[in-house]
Write a protein that holds these residues in place. Structure first.
Motif, short mmCIF file in Angstrom:
data_model
loop_
_atom_site.label_atom_id
_atom_site.label_comp_id
_atom_site.label_asym_id
_atom_site.label_seq_id
_atom_site.Cartn_x
_atom_site.Cartn_y
_atom_site.Cartn_z
N UNK A 64 0.93 -1.08 0.12
CA UNK A 64 0.05 0.09 -0.24
C UNK A 64 0.88 1.14 0.18
N UNK A 65 2.20 1.13 0.29
CA UNK A 65 3.00 2.34 0.48
C UNK A 65 3.46 2.58 -0.94
N UNK A 66 3.53 1.52 -1.63
CA UNK A 66 4.18 1.78 -2.92
C UNK A 66 3.04 2.12 -4.01
N UNK A 67 1.75 1.49 -3.73
CA UNK A 67 0.69 1.56 -4.53
C UNK A 67 0.16 3.20 -4.62
N UNK A 68 -0.06 3.55 -5.61
CA UNK A 68 -0.54 5.01 -5.80
C UNK A 68 0.45 5.93 -6.15
N UNK A 69 1.84 5.46 -6.16
CA UNK A 69 2.76 6.49 -6.59
C UNK A 69 2.71 6.81 -7.84
N UNK A 86 9.56 -4.92 -7.01
CA UNK A 86 8.48 -5.59 -7.71
C UNK A 86 7.14 -5.21 -7.76
N UNK A 87 6.79 -4.60 -6.50
CA UNK A 87 5.45 -4.22 -6.64
C UNK A 87 5.22 -3.10 -7.40
N UNK A 88 6.19 -2.06 -7.40
CA UNK A 88 6.18 -0.98 -8.32
C UNK A 88 6.01 -1.42 -9.74
N UNK A 89 6.71 -2.33 -10.20
CA UNK A 89 6.32 -2.79 -11.67
C UNK A 89 5.13 -3.63 -11.94
N UNK A 90 4.73 -4.28 -11.06
CA UNK A 90 3.23 -4.82 -11.18
C UNK A 90 2.16 -3.70 -11.15
N UNK A 91 2.53 -2.43 -10.50
CA UNK A 91 1.55 -1.38 -10.66
C UNK A 91 1.91 -0.26 -11.74
N UNK A 92 2.96 -0.75 -12.73
CA UNK A 92 3.22 0.17 -13.83
C UNK A 92 3.66 1.36 -13.40
#
Length: 454
Positions: A64-69, A86-92
């Motif tokens: 959640x800290x990464x998502x929305x950036x 990895x999360x940043x890549x998944x959320x493009x």
């Protein structure tokens, strides 16, 4: 770069990450910062950033800290395997390095220096050449303050000399130095890259965005660098210890450069205080860079002759009972230790070891036979190094740096050299290479105190 009111997350709270977060906050971004470690250093960084209303998490990452950036800025020490990446890549989400962020805010004229060995010396020497030549100059990057930390000081006419590591180059997009230097590329960081070709490819990114208006300075004496001329749009300039196909070379005992169609004598080699063949290469690279930045040859010559080098880089600490003690703690690669040994004209007692970077230690066997009488090994890599050097030269283990220095003092004879050149990183036993060098120096000092007759 307009980031006002946009959410930007910084991954990694080392020096680079903290400075990136501060720059982003100054630019009006909504900044978050995250680090996987919970240490006194990360807690200190957290407290400083939270005073600026920057949201910080330490001791682990959360999705959640990464998502929305809108943007992710990654510190050099963060590996590709980081779950946050990895999360940043998944959320493009776009991911850039701290170096790339600093470049986008910088107004100055950039000289970028990379290579496996010699970066800090060349970066510092170019900075001194420019300053002595009357140029407004900022020296930064992997050598000290990050580029992001220096943005407020940089004006349109400022020359920004940056030491650039492979880690910093991994995630550049637009980074484009006006003058780029590649000093050498040898086996290093095999604990981070799959193979040497991957490491070489990342280092080569330094000229990726250059055009024919930009300059790429390469070491002609490193054959694997020559072919890069075919792979760049840059204006390529070579330097070499031999006269021939280069614009900077040695002739008749002089550092000599060609600039604007004229042959320019910079300095007699005998007048240069930096010793060793590797440092002669460093002087050649620095001199031609200074000329191309508009500094007069007489000014460059004075600076080169007065430059004494950097701490922990083949630095004589003391001479005790005819034995010279040399601190080369910055020698964190096998190749850098080879170069240090090549500069030794007497038998050597070598202190080596530390945290293993999965380097190939067998390549040093030849020069060990020629120059080294005894090896004293410390740190996590000592068993692997001994195995790689088996049958080459006698080796023993020491548990601490003071013990290693004490043993070296017993083995060494008058006229010999005790050389600390570890071939490894320092993080198994020390904060960094500087701390390792300081402990070595202190041990030498104590050794001398015990041997001074009353």
């Amino acid at each position: 770069m307009n980031l006002k009111n946009k959410i930007v997350t910084v991954i990694g709270l080392g020096n680079s990450g903290v400075n990136a977060a501060n720059l982003l906050s100054d630019a009006g971004a909504v900044v978050r910062a995250t680090d996987s470690q919970d240490t006194p250093a990360t807690r200190e960084a957290q407290a400083a950033l939270e005073k600026r209303n920057i949201k910080v998490e330490i001791g682990g990452h959360t999705e959640n800290f990464i998502k929305g950036s809108r943007l992710i800025v990654v510190s050099p020490g963060v590996k590709e395997s980081s779950v946050a990446l990895q999360w940043a890549k998944e959320h493009h989400i776009t991911i850039i390095s701290e170096l790339e962020l600093g470049f986008r805010f910088s107004k100055g004229r950039i000289i970028a220096v990379t290579g496996t060995n010699g970066k800090s010396t060349v970066t510092t020497l170019i900075g001194e050449i420019l300053k002595s030549g009357g140029k407004d100059t900022v020296v930064c990057g992997n050598i000290g303050n990050s580029l992001c930390q220096e943005i407020a000081r940089i004006k349109d006419d400022t020359w920004v000399v940056i030491e650039v590591s492979s880690f910093q180059l991994e995630r550049i997009e637009k980074f484009r130095p006006e003058i780029a230097l590649i000093l050498n590329i040898t086996d290093d960081h095999m604990d981070r890259y799959n193979n040497f070709n991957d490491y070489f490819s990342v280092k080569s990114k330094i000229f990726r965005n250059q055009t024919a208006d930009d300059i790429l300075i390469l070491n002609y004496d490193a054959p694997y660098l020559r072919d890069l001329k075919k792979k760049t749009r840059s204006n390529v300039i070579f330097y070499s210890k031999k006269e021939g196909s280069s614009d900077a070379y040695v002739k008749d005992g002089w550092v000599t450069c060609v600039s604007e169609g004229k042959i320019r004598r910079i300095a007699r080699i005998s007048d240069i205080r930096l010793k060793g063949a590797h440092n002669l290469e460093n002087v050649l690279a620095s001199a031609i860079a200074g000329l191309r930045a508009g500094v007069r040859e007489d000014s460059i010559g004075r600076t080169v002759k007065n430059f004494i080098g950097l701490e922990h880089r083949f630095e004589t600490v003391d001479t005790i009972d005819g034995v010279e003690y040399v601190d080369d703690s910055k020698g964190t690669t096998v190749d850098s230790t080879c170069r240090a040994l090549e500069s030794c004209d007497r038998p050597v007692i070598l202190i080596a070891g530390g945290r293993d970077k999965l380097s190939d230690y067998t390549v040093i066997r030849g020069i060990l036979r020629e120059r080294v009488r005894q090896v004293i090994l410390i740190g996590e890599a000592k068993e692997r190094i001994r195995s790689s050097l088996d049958g080459t030269v006698e080796s023993i283990f020491a548990d601490t740096m003071p013990q290693a220095v004490e043993l070296a003092g017993r083995f060494a004879k008058g006229g010999e050299i005790v050389l600390l050149s570890p071939m490894c990183s320092s993080f198994d036993m020390f904060r960094d290479y500087k701390h390792r060098g300081e402990v070595f120096k202190e041990a030498v000092k104590k050794l001398k105190t015990r041997r001074v007759p009353i």
